[in-house]
Design a protein around this motif. Structure first.
Motif, mmCIF file in Angstrom:
data_model
loop_
_atom_site.group_PDB
_atom_site.id
_atom_site.type_symbol
_atom_site.label_atom_id
_atom_site.label_comp_id
_atom_site.label_asym_id
_atom_site.label_seq_id
_atom_site.Cartn_x
_atom_site.Cartn_y
_atom_site.Cartn_z
ATOM 1 N N VAL A 89 42.589 -35.514 128.835
ATOM 2 C CA VAL A 89 43.720 -35.927 127.992
ATOM 3 C C VAL A 89 44.578 -34.719 127.614
ATOM 4 N N ILE A 90 43.933 -33.615 127.227
ATOM 5 C CA ILE A 90 44.667 -32.402 126.851
ATOM 6 C C ILE A 90 45.438 -31.848 128.054
ATOM 7 N N VAL A 132 46.591 -33.509 130.651
ATOM 8 C CA VAL A 132 47.737 -34.385 130.930
ATOM 9 C C VAL A 132 48.853 -34.145 129.920
ATOM 10 N N CYS A 133 48.497 -34.018 128.652
ATOM 11 C CA CYS A 133 49.509 -33.771 127.618
ATOM 12 C C CYS A 133 50.207 -32.431 127.828
ATOM 13 N N LEU A 134 49.444 -31.399 128.184
ATOM 14 C CA LEU A 134 50.054 -30.099 128.443
ATOM 15 C C LEU A 134 50.975 -30.151 129.651
ATOM 16 N N THR A 135 50.565 -30.878 130.690
ATOM 17 C CA THR A 135 51.401 -31.008 131.881
ATOM 18 C C THR A 135 52.717 -31.698 131.553
ATOM 19 N N ILE A 136 52.635 -32.779 130.786
ATOM 20 C CA ILE A 136 53.854 -33.495 130.398
ATOM 21 C C ILE A 136 54.746 -32.611 129.523
ATOM 22 N N ALA A 137 54.123 -31.852 128.602
ATOM 23 C CA ALA A 137 54.903 -30.982 127.723
ATOM 24 C C ALA A 137 55.612 -29.885 128.521
#
Length: 208
Positions: free
Chosen positions: A14-15, A17-22
């Motif tokens: 989850v972290i 994926v969130c970092l990639t999107i950010a």
């Protein structure tokens, strides 16, 4: 114990994926800023190039373990980047300068990996070298590729000599046709992100 281990992997995914999107959102925003303010982006890239060049010289002075070959490749790459910056935001992908810069980038990576394989440095220092001296300026040029699609139309010199003889049958040498041909072939990071956005994200139809 296995339950918490499984949860830790889920949290890690989850972290990530969130970092990639950010990171993707940040790159998209910066690419749009460069597209809109090309003159400011050129000044910023020039300042970054001067800073990296000065730091490369200081690296030769204060870090005696670094070889002259590695630092010389870094300085030569910066000189080529200055040549590319002279025509910014126009970047010719098949120009000798751009191709030579890409070759130097590969060579720079090879010598940097070879150096750090033979000389011990902590990982943060290795990451600092690659980030500042190898990746920063090329990454700025990658973010600036989409600005090339919005340059004011120009008359192509090869087409000028081809079509000067017959202005009425000029099908590709005028400003407007060259401009729209260029606009039809958008390339770059921002254009790629926009195509992904149009493909993946849902669109809303305006109601009147």
């Amino acid at each position: 114990m296995w339950f918490m281990y499984a949860l830790s992997w889920i949290a890690f995914i989850v972290i990530a994926v969130c970092l990639t999107i950010a990171v993707a959102a940040g790159m998209y925003y910066v690419a749009e800023l460069i597209e809109e303010y090309t003159s400011v982006a050129k000044r910023v890239i020039r300042i970054m190039l001067i800073t990296v060049t000065v730091l490369n010289v200081l690296l030769i002075i204060f870090e005696t373990q670094f070889t002259w070959t590695l630092c010389g490749i870094g300085l030569l790459s910066n000189i080529i980047y200055f040549c590319i910056l002279a025509d910014f935001p126009i970047i010719g992908f098949l120009s000798p300068t751009f191709l030579f810069a890409m070759v130097l980038l590969v060579i720079h990576h090879y010598f940097a990996f070879s150096f750090f394989n033979h000389h011990y440095y902590p990982f943060p220092e290795i990451l600092a070298y690659f980030t500042i001296f190898v990746w920063t300026v090329p990454f700025c040029f990658v973010l600036s590729l989409s600005a090339n699609d919005y340059v004011l139309p120009q008359y192509a010199e090869p087409q000028r000599s081809r079509y000067d003889g017959d202005a009425m049958t000029n099908n590709g040498g005028d400003l407007v046709s060259n401009y729209f041909k260029k606009r039809a072939k958008k390339i770059g990071l921002l254009a790629f992100m926009r195509s992904v956005q149009d493909t993946i994200l849902p669109t809303r139809n305006k109601k009147y």
